[in-house]
Design an enzyme around this catalytic site. Structure first.
Site, mmCIF file in Angstrom:
data_model
loop_
_atom_site.group_PDB
_atom_site.id
_atom_site.type_symbol
_atom_site.label_atom_id
_atom_site.label_comp_id
_atom_site.label_asym_id
_atom_site.label_seq_id
_atom_site.Cartn_x
_atom_site.Cartn_y
_atom_site.Cartn_z
ATOM 1 N N ALA A 45 -84.380 35.049 -41.723
ATOM 2 C CA ALA A 45 -83.677 34.421 -39.826
ATOM 3 C C ALA A 45 -84.521 34.062 -38.846
ATOM 4 C CB ALA A 45 -83.223 36.283 -39.465
ATOM 5 N N HIS A 46 -84.344 33.803 -37.963
ATOM 6 C CA HIS A 46 -84.632 33.760 -36.623
ATOM 7 C C HIS A 46 -86.432 32.474 -36.493
ATOM 8 C CE1 HIS A 46 -84.089 38.669 -36.501
ATOM 9 N NE2 HIS A 46 -82.400 37.778 -36.527
ATOM 10 N N HIS A 67 -87.051 37.789 -45.326
ATOM 11 C CA HIS A 67 -86.737 37.565 -43.738
ATOM 12 C C HIS A 67 -86.714 35.873 -43.620
ATOM 13 C CE1 HIS A 67 -86.270 36.845 -39.099
ATOM 14 N NE2 HIS A 67 -87.326 37.583 -39.001
ATOM 15 N N TYR A 104 -87.679 31.407 -38.742
ATOM 16 C CA TYR A 104 -89.220 31.506 -39.052
ATOM 17 C C TYR A 104 -88.892 30.364 -40.726
ATOM 18 C CZ TYR A 104 -90.182 35.300 -36.445
ATOM 19 O OH TYR A 104 -90.771 35.927 -35.075
ATOM 20 N N PRO A 117 -85.437 46.002 -38.798
ATOM 21 C CA PRO A 117 -86.702 45.601 -39.246
ATOM 22 C C PRO A 117 -86.958 45.307 -37.317
ATOM 23 C CG PRO A 117 -85.832 43.563 -39.456
ATOM 24 C CD PRO A 117 -84.758 45.221 -39.553
ATOM 25 N N GLN A 119 -89.333 44.671 -45.242
ATOM 26 C CA GLN A 119 -89.286 43.531 -44.956
ATOM 27 C C GLN A 119 -90.610 42.061 -44.908
ATOM 28 O OE1 GLN A 119 -88.201 41.267 -41.033
ATOM 29 N NE2 GLN A 119 -86.301 41.179 -41.366
#
Length: 375
Positions: A181-182, A179, A184, A34, A111
């Site tokens: 991850a990262h 999602h 968020y 993504p 996603q």
């Protein structure tokens, strides 16, 4: 003859193996990662978006994970050009994307995304919506700048993910990716640095995982039993590239087990460089440890086929083609099950076809100008 030719015949053999993900069989081990593109004005994916994904399916990508799509919660996003996964026009656009990918021979999952505290004030598509998170924090050590979520907020977001998943199945997608991850929203709950709650959603790793596990469970309940549910997670955050959810395999197991039990079929372990060991004393990367600890199928990702870190790429740096011999070694050893390709596929829609047909000498280096187009 190029420097990459020795891996070619093995690449075709290792990557071409089909794989069953719950009720979905994908034709090979190549996944499109993504990547946020912002080419959907009004949150509606149009003909250019359809062609963008269909080109990659036609060229041999086994499974496409779309760019992040905002779920139906007003605080979920901060751009009027990132696609939405709610609304009649938006879902009609996505239905056409799925149809074209299937016509090209591929499989596709959206996603599903909520950015949480990363949201900046006054941004579209809902300028009046506040930034929300487990404790109103953007990053570790910061002071609160947003809204600490109430139980109603938590319930509303969980419901938004479940609706999006049900819509994905209804309009013809092959599964969903959540999602987590990262840095968020879901990751903000998982990460001790941004989760200072003292209720049932904060504290130890199991408690911090409760919100994400409830999202997974609601999604699982909203779709058919055979509909694949993928969960993407990471140690690193966009707010802190050195951040870690877990310092040891035991700590990681405490995070992943509730998610697996809630209904995750496949984990997508996001790293910046797939070849780096995750913990001392083992060569396993994050995906490898995820598979070992949960027994679930796993996607690896992180600078596959390129010699430069993707973080630097988004700052304008280019990357040269790099051998995938190490990747093939790990796939053959069953360290992980699938491999997600990001920038290499962004640069070259034909990347999968070239690798699967031994055309390594035709692979293209990544140029950051690829971000400016939807080729």
């Amino acid at each position: 003859m190029t420097a990459f030719a020795p891996a070619a015949s093995r690449a075709a053999r290792v990557l071409s193996r089909p794989l069953r993900l719950n009720g979905l069989t994908v034709p090979n081990r190549i996944v499109m990662a993504p990547m946020t593109r912002k080419f959907s004005p009004g949150g509606i994916p149009g003909a250019d978006v359809r062609s963008y994904y269909a080109r990659r399916a036609a060229a041999g990508v086994g499974l496409i994970v779309t760019e992040g799509t905002y779920v139906g919660h007003e605080s979920a996003g901060e751009s009027g050009r990132v696609p939405l996964f709610h609304g009649e026009e938006q879902l009609a656009g996505w239905a056409k994307v799925a149809e074209e990918v299937h016509a090209a021979g591929g499989a596709i999952v959206p996603q599903l995304w909520h950015i949480g505290m990363v949201r900046k004030p006054g941004q579209r598509p809902y300028p009046d919506a506040p930034a929300i998170g487990p404790s109103g924090l953007v990053t570790a050590g910061a002071e609160p700048t947003g809204v600490t979520m109430t139980q109603k907020d938590i319930d509303d977001v969980i419901a938004a993910f479940a609706r999006a998943a049900a819509d994905a199945e209804r309009i013809g997608f092959d599964g969903v990716e959540i999602h987590g991850a990262h840095g968020y929203l879901l990751d903000q709950f998982l990460w001790a640095g941004t989760n200072r709650r003292t209720d049932a959603y904060g504290g130890d790793a199991v408690a911090r995982t409760r919100f994400a596990a409830e999202v997974v469970a609601a999604v699982r309940e909203a779709v058919s039993p055979e509909f694949p549910v993928i969960f993407r997670y990471s140690q690193w955050k966009q707010q802190d590239y050195t951040a870690r959810l877990a310092e040891t395999p035991g700590e990681l197991e405490a995070v992943l087990t509730p998610l697996a039990e809630a209904g995750v079929d496949v984990f997508h372990a996001s790293t910046r460089r797939y070849w780096q060991p995750e913990f001392d004393g083992s060569d396993l990367n994050l995906a490898g440890w995820t598979k070992k600890l949960t027994g679930k199928q796993v996607i690896t990702v992180g600078s596959v086929g390129l010699d430069g870190d993707f973080i630097n790429a988004f700052q304008g740096e280019s990357s040269s083609v790099k051998s995938i011999d190490n990747l093939l070694d790990r796939l053959e050893a069953d360290e992980f099950d699938l491999v997600a390709i990001g920038r290499a596929l962004l640069q070259d829609p034909e990347w999968a076809a070239k690798v699967l047909t031994d055309r390594f000498d035709e692979l293209k280096s990544y140029d950051a100008s690829a971000l400016a187009t939807l080729s």
